[in-house]
Design an enzyme around this catalytic site. Structure first.
Site, PDB file in Angstrom:
ATOM      1  N   LYS A  73       4.339  19.040 -12.004  1.00  0.00           N
ATOM      2  CA  LYS A  73       3.716  19.376 -10.739  1.00  0.00           C
ATOM      3  C   LYS A  73       4.703  19.299  -9.578  1.00  0.00           C
ATOM      4  O   LYS A  73       4.480  19.856  -8.509  1.00  0.00           O
ATOM      5  CB  LYS A  73       2.578  18.382 -10.446  1.00  0.00           C
ATOM      6  CG  LYS A  73       1.460  18.383 -11.447  1.00  0.00           C
ATOM      7  CD  LYS A  73       0.434  17.288 -11.063  1.00  0.00           C
ATOM      8  CE  LYS A  73      -0.594  17.117 -12.108  1.00  0.00           C
ATOM      9  NZ  LYS A  73      -1.489  15.943 -11.798  1.00  0.00           N
ATOM     10  N   GLU A 129      13.018  23.108  -9.990  1.00  0.00           N
ATOM     11  CA  GLU A 129      12.719  21.708 -10.316  1.00  0.00           C
ATOM     12  C   GLU A 129      12.710  20.881  -9.036  1.00  0.00           C
ATOM     13  O   GLU A 129      13.426  21.202  -8.088  1.00  0.00           O
ATOM     14  CB  GLU A 129      13.804  21.162 -11.263  1.00  0.00           C
ATOM     15  CG  GLU A 129      13.345  21.008 -12.705  1.00  0.00           C
ATOM     16  CD  GLU A 129      12.435  19.803 -12.939  1.00  0.00           C
ATOM     17  OE1 GLU A 129      11.585  19.488 -12.081  1.00  0.00           O
ATOM     18  OE2 GLU A 129      12.569  19.170 -13.989  1.00  0.00           O
ATOM     19  N   ASP A 130      11.953  19.811  -9.055  1.00  0.00           N
ATOM     20  CA  ASP A 130      11.934  18.933  -7.884  1.00  0.00           C
ATOM     21  C   ASP A 130      13.193  18.073  -7.814  1.00  0.00           C
ATOM     22  O   ASP A 130      13.846  17.970  -6.792  1.00  0.00           O
ATOM     23  CB  ASP A 130      10.671  18.051  -7.872  1.00  0.00           C
ATOM     24  CG  ASP A 130      10.432  17.298  -9.181  1.00  0.00           C
ATOM     25  OD1 ASP A 130      11.205  17.465 -10.162  1.00  0.00           O
ATOM     26  OD2 ASP A 130       9.463  16.522  -9.242  1.00  0.00           O
ATOM     27  N   ILE A 131      13.552  17.464  -8.958  1.00  0.00           N
ATOM     28  CA  ILE A 131      14.640  16.486  -8.915  1.00  0.00           C
ATOM     29  C   ILE A 131      15.332  16.395 -10.262  1.00  0.00           C
ATOM     30  O   ILE A 131      14.691  16.518 -11.309  1.00  0.00           O
ATOM     31  CB  ILE A 131      14.079  15.109  -8.472  1.00  0.00           C
ATOM     32  CG1 ILE A 131      15.209  14.113  -8.172  1.00  0.00           C
ATOM     33  CG2 ILE A 131      13.101  14.540  -9.465  1.00  0.00           C
ATOM     34  CD1 ILE A 131      14.726  12.891  -7.388  1.00  0.00           C
ATOM     35  N   ASP A 175      17.220  13.779 -12.429  1.00  0.00           N
ATOM     36  CA  ASP A 175      17.487  12.341 -12.541  1.00  0.00           C
ATOM     37  C   ASP A 175      18.325  12.117 -13.792  1.00  0.00           C
ATOM     38  O   ASP A 175      19.540  12.266 -13.761  1.00  0.00           O
ATOM     39  CB  ASP A 175      16.147  11.598 -12.557  1.00  0.00           C
ATOM     40  CG  ASP A 175      16.301  10.088 -12.552  1.00  0.00           C
ATOM     41  OD1 ASP A 175      17.430   9.606 -12.378  1.00  0.00           O
ATOM     42  OD2 ASP A 175      15.295   9.379 -12.741  1.00  0.00           O
ATOM     43  N   GLY A 186      18.157  14.032 -16.385  1.00  0.00           N
ATOM     44  CA  GLY A 186      18.447  15.356 -16.921  1.00  0.00           C
ATOM     45  C   GLY A 186      17.641  15.691 -18.170  1.00  0.00           C
ATOM     46  O   GLY A 186      17.712  16.812 -18.664  1.00  0.00           O
ATOM     47  N   LYS A 209      20.219  13.399  -8.135  1.00  0.00           N
ATOM     48  CA  LYS A 209      20.739  12.030  -8.022  1.00  0.00           C
ATOM     49  C   LYS A 209      22.173  11.917  -8.552  1.00  0.00           C
ATOM     50  O   LYS A 209      22.744  10.827  -8.537  1.00  0.00           O
ATOM     51  CB  LYS A 209      19.824  11.053  -8.772  1.00  0.00           C
ATOM     52  CG  LYS A 209      18.453  10.905  -8.133  1.00  0.00           C
ATOM     53  CD  LYS A 209      17.637   9.819  -8.815  1.00  0.00           C
ATOM     54  CE  LYS A 209      16.224   9.767  -8.285  1.00  0.00           C
ATOM     55  NZ  LYS A 209      15.365   8.849  -9.050  1.00  0.00           N
ATOM     56  N   ASP A 220       5.980  12.415  -6.630  1.00  0.00           N
ATOM     57  CA  ASP A 220       4.920  11.398  -6.599  1.00  0.00           C
ATOM     58  C   ASP A 220       5.373  10.049  -7.117  1.00  0.00           C
ATOM     59  O   ASP A 220       6.415   9.916  -7.777  1.00  0.00           O
ATOM     60  CB  ASP A 220       3.747  11.854  -7.461  1.00  0.00           C
ATOM     61  CG  ASP A 220       4.052  11.723  -8.958  1.00  0.00           C
ATOM     62  OD1 ASP A 220       5.118  12.225  -9.387  1.00  0.00           O
ATOM     63  OD2 ASP A 220       3.261  11.103  -9.689  1.00  0.00           O
TER      64      ASP A 220
HETATM   65  P1  IMP Z   1      14.765  13.477 -15.540  1.00  0.00           P
HETATM   66  O1  IMP Z   1      14.164  14.086 -16.749  1.00  0.00           O
HETATM   67  O2  IMP Z   1      15.103  12.026 -15.709  1.00  0.00           O
HETATM   68  O3  IMP Z   1      15.883  14.283 -14.921  1.00  0.00           O
HETATM   69  O4  IMP Z   1      13.648  13.375 -14.482  1.00  0.00           O
HETATM   70  C1  IMP Z   1      13.119  14.450 -13.957  1.00  0.00           C
HETATM   71  C2  IMP Z   1      11.656  14.224 -13.625  1.00  0.00           C
HETATM   72  O5  IMP Z   1      11.305  12.838 -13.418  1.00  0.00           O
HETATM   73  C3  IMP Z   1      11.453  14.898 -12.318  1.00  0.00           C
HETATM   74  O6  IMP Z   1      11.094  16.243 -12.503  1.00  0.00           O
HETATM   75  C4  IMP Z   1      10.382  14.062 -11.684  1.00  0.00           C
HETATM   76  O7  IMP Z   1       9.121  14.531 -12.082  1.00  0.00           O
HETATM   77  C5  IMP Z   1      10.612  12.669 -12.219  1.00  0.00           C
HETATM   78  N1  IMP Z   1      11.442  11.860 -11.308  1.00  0.00           N
HETATM   79  C6  IMP Z   1      12.703  11.455 -11.487  1.00  0.00           C
HETATM   80  N2  IMP Z   1      13.153  10.736 -10.436  1.00  0.00           N
HETATM   81  C7  IMP Z   1      12.122  10.703  -9.562  1.00  0.00           C
HETATM   82  C8  IMP Z   1      11.972  10.128  -8.260  1.00  0.00           C
HETATM   83  O8  IMP Z   1      12.872   9.498  -7.666  1.00  0.00           O
HETATM   84  N3  IMP Z   1      10.761  10.319  -7.676  1.00  0.00           N
HETATM   85  C9  IMP Z   1       9.745  11.015  -8.259  1.00  0.00           C
HETATM   86  N4  IMP Z   1       9.858  11.582  -9.467  1.00  0.00           N
HETATM   87  C10 IMP Z   1      11.039  11.423 -10.115  1.00  0.00           C
HETATM   88 MG    MG Z   2       9.413  17.185 -12.415  1.00  0.00          MG
END
Ligand code: IMP
Ligand code: MG
Length: 176
Positions: A41, A96-98, A100, A102, A128, A156
């Site tokens: 979302k 994508e929103d973020i 983190d 990956g 990040k 969120d």
């Molecule tokens: P990754 O798979 O660890 O890169 O994380 C990606 C997903 O985790 C993002 O699309 C977010 O939905 C969630 N996420 C990671 N870090 C944050 C944060 O600081 N705030 C909110 N959601 C996060």
């Molecule tokens: Mg996400």
């Protein structure tokens, strides 16, 4: 539980950055039709603002992924719903929103590549910078941020704070 939030990117800076990204994307793709794929979302607000700054013709689609582990973002990922249209031969832009760890992005790329799009480019609002190899694959980045938990502008914490017009760092307690 109430969280203490500290604004780190205000709405004006977000709007300005999105205008620049929109120009860059329009310039890179010119009259090629884009299939813009929002990862739900978290990307819904960013995508809504970004597509209005892109001049290239485009279609929007969405997919939704979810972590198995409700409490953490490090759990296994599953696809909750998929695209509604084929992307074979299309120029795809994933929103994508973020970025983190990956893991989400890796999952999405593994899911989309076999559908044989002509190209896949990634646009992340926030990065990040914890995953240098994957960061290189992100063509468009809104902002680099420190390794802190952030909410707002679509992101969120346990379902809350997506509606904030800015991005804020969650000060302690960081997780519910
Ligand atoms: P990754 O798979 O660890 O890169 O994380 C990606 C997903 O985790 C993002 O699309 C977010 O939905 C969630 N996420 C990671 N870090 C944050 C944060 O600081 N705030 C909110 N959601 C996060
Ligand atoms: Mg996400």
């Amino acid at each position: 539980m109430k969280h203490s939030l500290k604004k780190i990117i205000d709405s004006e800076d977000i709007a300005n950055r999105i205008k620049t990204l929109g120009k860059e994307i329009s310039n890179d793709f010119k009259d090629r039709e884009l299939t813009v794929i929002g990862v739900l979302k978290g990307s819904f607000i960013f995508m809504a603002d970004l597509v209005r700054e892109i001049e290239s013709p485009l279609r929007c689609d969405f997919l939704r992924i979810e972590s198995y582990d409700e409490n953490g973002k490090s759990g296994h990922i599953r696809l909750v719903f998929d695209l509604t249209q084929p992307i074979e031969g299309k120029d795809v832009l994933v929103i994508e929103d973020i970025l983190d760890t990956g893991k989400s992005l890796q999952y999405i790329l593994h899911h989309l590549k076999p559908k044989n799009p002509k190209s896949i480019n990634i646009c992340c609002l926030l990065n990040k910078e914890k995953h240098p190899a994957l960061s290189k694959e992100v063509r468009y980045t809104g902002f680099q941020i420190p390794d802190v938990y952030v909410v707002g502008y679509g992101l969120d914490l346990a379902g809350k704070y997506r509606e904030l017009s800015y991005v804020a760092e969650v000060l302690e307690p960081a997780q519910e």
